[in-house]
Scaffold this motif. Structure first.
Motif, PDB file in Angstrom:
ATOM      1  N   UNK A  95       0.834  -1.206   0.000  1.00  0.00           N
ATOM      2  CA  UNK A  95       0.000   0.000   0.000  1.00  0.00           C
ATOM      3  C   UNK A  95       0.868   1.255   0.000  1.00  0.00           C
ATOM      4  N   UNK A  96       0.337   2.322  -0.572  1.00  0.00           N
ATOM      5  CA  UNK A  96       1.003   3.623  -0.487  1.00  0.00           C
ATOM      6  C   UNK A  96       0.194   4.517   0.452  1.00  0.00           C
ATOM      7  N   UNK A  97       0.873   5.120   1.397  1.00  0.00           N
ATOM      8  CA  UNK A  97       0.213   5.999   2.349  1.00  0.00           C
ATOM      9  C   UNK A  97       0.824   7.388   2.233  1.00  0.00           C
ATOM     10  N   UNK A 136      -3.515  13.335  -5.896  1.00  0.00           N
ATOM     11  CA  UNK A 136      -4.382  13.138  -7.064  1.00  0.00           C
ATOM     12  C   UNK A 136      -3.857  12.051  -8.003  1.00  0.00           C
ATOM     13  N   UNK A 137      -2.575  12.162  -8.384  1.00  0.00           N
ATOM     14  CA  UNK A 137      -2.041  11.240  -9.389  1.00  0.00           C
ATOM     15  C   UNK A 137      -1.328  10.045  -8.774  1.00  0.00           C
ATOM     16  N   UNK A 138      -0.785  10.231  -7.561  1.00  0.00           N
ATOM     17  CA  UNK A 138      -0.082   9.124  -6.912  1.00  0.00           C
ATOM     18  C   UNK A 138      -1.052   8.100  -6.358  1.00  0.00           C
ATOM     19  N   UNK A 139      -2.306   8.505  -6.260  1.00  0.00           N
ATOM     20  CA  UNK A 139      -3.377   7.642  -5.751  1.00  0.00           C
ATOM     21  C   UNK A 139      -2.981   6.815  -4.541  1.00  0.00           C
ATOM     22  N   UNK A 140      -2.646   7.477  -3.439  1.00  0.00           N
ATOM     23  CA  UNK A 140      -2.311   6.725  -2.233  1.00  0.00           C
ATOM     24  C   UNK A 140      -3.514   5.920  -1.743  1.00  0.00           C
ATOM     25  N   UNK A 141      -3.260   4.741  -1.189  1.00  0.00           N
ATOM     26  CA  UNK A 141      -4.346   3.924  -0.650  1.00  0.00           C
ATOM     27  C   UNK A 141      -5.013   4.650   0.512  1.00  0.00           C
ATOM     28  N   UNK A 142      -4.180   5.222   1.361  1.00  0.00           N
ATOM     29  CA  UNK A 142      -4.693   5.961   2.507  1.00  0.00           C
ATOM     30  C   UNK A 142      -3.941   7.287   2.584  1.00  0.00           C
ATOM     31  N   UNK A 143      -4.639   8.355   2.948  1.00  0.00           N
ATOM     32  CA  UNK A 143      -3.965   9.620   3.208  1.00  0.00           C
ATOM     33  C   UNK A 143      -4.112   9.959   4.690  1.00  0.00           C
ATOM     34  N   UNK A 149     -10.762  15.213  -2.748  1.00  0.00           N
ATOM     35  CA  UNK A 149      -9.931  14.526  -3.736  1.00  0.00           C
ATOM     36  C   UNK A 149      -9.891  13.022  -3.507  1.00  0.00           C
ATOM     37  N   UNK A 150      -9.773  12.648  -2.237  1.00  0.00           N
ATOM     38  CA  UNK A 150      -9.559  11.230  -1.971  1.00  0.00           C
ATOM     39  C   UNK A 150     -10.588  10.723  -0.968  1.00  0.00           C
ATOM     40  N   UNK A 151     -10.918   9.448  -1.074  1.00  0.00           N
ATOM     41  CA  UNK A 151     -11.941   8.893  -0.185  1.00  0.00           C
ATOM     42  C   UNK A 151     -11.346   8.347   1.095  1.00  0.00           C
ATOM     43  N   UNK A 152     -10.211   7.640   0.953  1.00  0.00           N
ATOM     44  CA  UNK A 152      -9.671   6.945   2.111  1.00  0.00           C
ATOM     45  C   UNK A 152      -8.671   7.811   2.857  1.00  0.00           C
ATOM     46  N   UNK A 153      -9.117   8.327   3.986  1.00  0.00           N
ATOM     47  CA  UNK A 153      -8.243   9.200   4.750  1.00  0.00           C
ATOM     48  C   UNK A 153      -8.477   8.978   6.233  1.00  0.00           C
ATOM     49  N   UNK A 154      -7.453   9.321   7.013  1.00  0.00           N
ATOM     50  CA  UNK A 154      -7.599   9.282   8.461  1.00  0.00           C
ATOM     51  C   UNK A 154      -7.102  10.622   8.995  1.00  0.00           C
ATOM     52  N   UNK A 155      -7.841  11.163   9.960  1.00  0.00           N
ATOM     53  CA  UNK A 155      -7.418  12.434  10.552  1.00  0.00           C
ATOM     54  C   UNK A 155      -6.545  12.131  11.765  1.00  0.00           C
ATOM     55  N   UNK A 156      -5.298  12.585  11.689  1.00  0.00           N
ATOM     56  CA  UNK A 156      -4.388  12.399  12.807  1.00  0.00           C
ATOM     57  C   UNK A 156      -4.402  13.693  13.610  1.00  0.00           C
TER      58      UNK A 156
END
Lengths: 471, 254
Positions: free
Chosen positions: B32-34, B106-113, B135-142
């Motif tokens: 995965x890319x984060x 946008x272009x790197x399409x990380x699995x999670x941000x 922009x992205x669906x999968x994210x976690x707020x730290x």
């Protein structure tokens, strides 16, 4: 690559843009802010009566005030330097004792016991080993004190305040206010300072910051300043003031460096690097109590040892060169003596001597080895005994003994002052030059950054020498 | 019997964190890319170091991270590649650091941000959060710097915030290594589709603009049926962003 037919989408977007008018950007931004306010009102409660932010504001009122901002900055600089100078004395002489006085003879004895030829043991032990040992003894203690102190200040959040205080000066010099940050990094290491200029967006202002970073007295040059100030300037005043006098001299040189940085930034922005000063926002972050032990640990591991390793890598071949030039003879003279004699005339003009100039040529890879090289070469030329002989780098334990050798070599107070000036104003070390090339990708600007400080150094030392000799 | 009931411990992130392996710069064959995004000086690099075991330069001044740093970690036998992006306040302008951050998401399409925010300055930080969630669906707020928020007597209802934002919220104090196991657990759960994110979409937009955006995004979805961020692309098209227009032509972000 696909080339999709999106003309109808573009056409639609153009029509819609026409329809909604040109306040779209603002409406979107306002929408986002309104959403953020809604979200926060649902989830955040704040007791405003006890906010700590007020303490931050109080501190900022003092450290960025017109009256106190600069005095506090110089006071902090003085305290950091004082702790570095005083604190590194003891471990430095201990390391010198162990590595140079104890371990070096052991190595020599071992070498003769296993029947190593004199030239090989000289080359390896008197050249390479001693160069490396000297660099460790002289550089490790001040760096291990300076870097953590600097990192603590950085973590606390003081650096942006320095930038804030200096901003108007940089603006007047036609440079970017963030140059204050890269300048501060340069006091640790110029190569690190040059890399840090990436935070400056405008290429013009970034070039100014790169070219003038060398005027931040780096860690490799602090020891030279400290040793020379202690021997000559400390000795020129009554002994009860000698510590204060040498500290003042070193700080004076550092501040002079800041002056030259502003002056040359201004000169560059008025001549070859003309342009507008860009504005920027620099947030003053909240003060954060640094994590003391973690900071000490990481700054010693990450910064100190990495920089020290670099110094060692460059010192080893330099030690070999010093030994070779002192032991290879052309006729009756060693190569070193021959070069020194031919540089002496030019050196005299600058209030220096041939030994110092040769030492700076040998020490281009690493400024740290200037002083040991000077000592070794002085012994070689004057022929006084006291060290280990020709081509051997050594350190005499007391500053007094070092002074005796230098005075025997014809040194005066003028030589000392000009050496301190020249140590501030000369070409960057080879690592910094290489870093400048990597960052600018330009031979032209790398050459400018290399040659400009040394020309300035020649001019300044020449003028000081002439004026000095008149009086 | 292999349907052994898990002990309470085994469901706790603290327990599972023992399965964390910091991989440093070794990011070969990752699963995965984060991406790590956030405002300047919120502690992204500290979080990055805590996860990868690397020693990115950290310090209390905005703009330290000048290059895109990469590192990796392994958790639960899966390899994650972590990319530390430069800190930005927004993604709507065209300065270099904002473009680096935006283009990667946008272009790197990380699995999670991972969106790192300063808990004591949440409202201002949400500006960027809301843009990233378009922009992205999968994210976690730290929710970082919780120690500072506490010192400033700021209390945050993380459940309410998570519900409103539609993404998990993990409170941390990265400098003190607090909350990192929970963060890793959450990243892994999002990456393995155990947590479904339903990110918040910007609401307070004037009606006429909202209508235009909907119309345009429907048109974009016709061309690219699986696009997750048609609404954001519609925003950019209405703004006349040439880079996005070109990307739309080549279909780069699908």
């Amino acid at each position: 690559m696909r080339n999709n037919n999106i003309e109808h989408i573009l056409k639609l977007s153009k029509e819609l843009r026409w329809e909604i008018g040109d306040d779209f950007h603002d409406s979107l931004a306002e929408g986002i802010y309104a959403d953020a306010a809604d979200l926060v009102s649902n989830s955040v409660t704040k007791d405003n009566s006890k906010s700590k932010l007020r303490l931050d504001t109080k501190i900022d009122k003092i450290v960025t005030s017109k009256t106190w901002g600069f005095p506090i900055m110089f006071l902090i600089l003085a305290v950091v330097l004082w702790l570095t100078i005083i604190g590194s004395n003891y471990p430095s002489s201990l390391l010198a004792q162990v590595l140079l006085n104890d371990f070096h003879p052991l190595l020599k004895t071992f070498a003769s016991n296993i029947g190593m030829p004199w030239w090989l043991s000289g080359f390896l032990i008197d050249g390479i080993y001693l160069a490396v040992a000297w660099v460790i003894a002289v550089m490790l203690p001040p760096m291990a004190i300076f870097f953590p102190l600097f990192t603590l200040l950085e973590d606390f959040g003081y650096l942006p305040r320095v930038a804030f205080n200096l901003d108007s000066l940089f603006k007047k010099a036609g440079a970017h206010g963030k140059q204050a940050l890269t300048m501060s990094m340069g006091f640790g290491c110029n190569a690190a300072g040059v890399i840090a200029t990436r935070i400056i967006d405008s290429p013009r202002e970034r070039l100014i910051a790169i070219i003038t970073n060398n005027f931040s007295l780096c860690n490799g040059r602090w020891p030279t300043q400290i040793v020379i100030a202690t021997i000559f300037i400390g000795a020129a005043v009554p002994s009860s003031f000698s510590g204060l006098a040498s500290l003042t001299a070193v700080i004076g040189i550092a501040i002079l460096g800041i002056f030259f940085m502003f002056f040359s930034s201004w000169a560059l922005s008025k001549t070859v690097l003309k342009g507008e000063v860009s504005t920027f926002n620099l947030e003053l972050p909240p003060y954060r109590p640094p994590r003391f032990w973690q900071t000490i640990y990481t700054s010693i591991i990450d910064r100190t040892l990495i920089v020290l390793w670099r110094a060692v890598v460059f010192a080893a071949p330099a030690g070999a060169v010093i030994w070779l030039v002192s032991n290879i003879y052309i006729g009756n003279e060693s190569v070193a003596a021959w070069i020194i004699n031919s540089l002496d005339g030019f050196g005299f003009l600058l209030g220096l001597n041939g030994v110092i100039l040769l030492a700076y040529i040998v020490a281009i890879p690493a400024n740290e080895i200037v002083i040991p090289t000077i000592l070794m070469l002085t012994v070689l030329v004057t022929g006084i005994s006291g060290g280990h002989g020709a081509g051997v780098m050594f350190e005499l334990n007391s500053a007094n003994a070092t002074g005796v050798i230098l005075k025997a070599g014809g040194w005066t107070l003028l030589t000392a002052v000009n050496l301190m000036l020249f140590s501030l104003l000369h070409n960057p070390c080879s690592t910094t030059i290489y870093t400048i090339y990597k960052e600018t990708k330009s031979l032209k600007w790398t050459t400018v950054a290399t040659v400009f400080p040394i020309i300035l150094g020649f001019i300044v030392t020449f003028l000081v020498a002439q004026i000095w000799r008149i009086f | 019997m292999d349907t052994k009931v898990k002990s309470v411990c085994e469901t706790c992130p603290q327990f599972n964190a023992s399965g964390l392996k910091k991989l440093g710069v070794n990011t070969n064959n990752f699963d995965f890319v984060v991406a790590l995004a956030g405002n300047p000086n919120t502690g992204k690099s500290t979080v990055f170091n805590a996860l990868t075991g690397l020693k990115q330069h950290t310090g209390n001044w905005p703009g330290k991270t000048v290059t895109r740093a990469e590192g990796g970690f392994e958790y639960d036998h899966q390899k994650f590649k972590l990319v530390d992006l430069p800190g930005t306040y927004s993604l709507l302008s065209t300065s270099e650091d904002e473009e680096v951050a935006r283009n990667f998401i946008l272009f790197g399409k990380p699995t999670v941000t991972i969106i790192v925010v300063d808990a004591s300055r949440l409202e201002r930080n949400l500006n960027l959060v809301l843009q990233i969630l378009e922009i992205t669906e999968n994210a976690v707020l730290c929710l970082n710097l919780m120690d500072e928020a506490k010192r400033n007597h700021i209390e945050i209802n993380t459940r309410a915030l998570a519900r409103d934002l539609g993404i998990p919220v993990v409170p941390t104090s990265a400098r003190f290594k607090k909350g990192i196991p929970e963060l890793i657990q959450t990243i892994s759960e999002i990456a393995n589709n155990k947590i479904k994110c339903k990110p918040h979409r910007i609401k307070n937009i004037p009606k006429n603009i909202e209508k235009a955006v909907t119309k345009l995004s429907l048109e974009i979805e016709k061309e690219y049926p699986n696009i997750p961020n048609s609404r954001w692309i519609a925003f950019r098209l209405l703004e006349g962003d040439t880079q996005i227009i070109n990307a739309l032509k080549t279909g780069e972000f699908v």
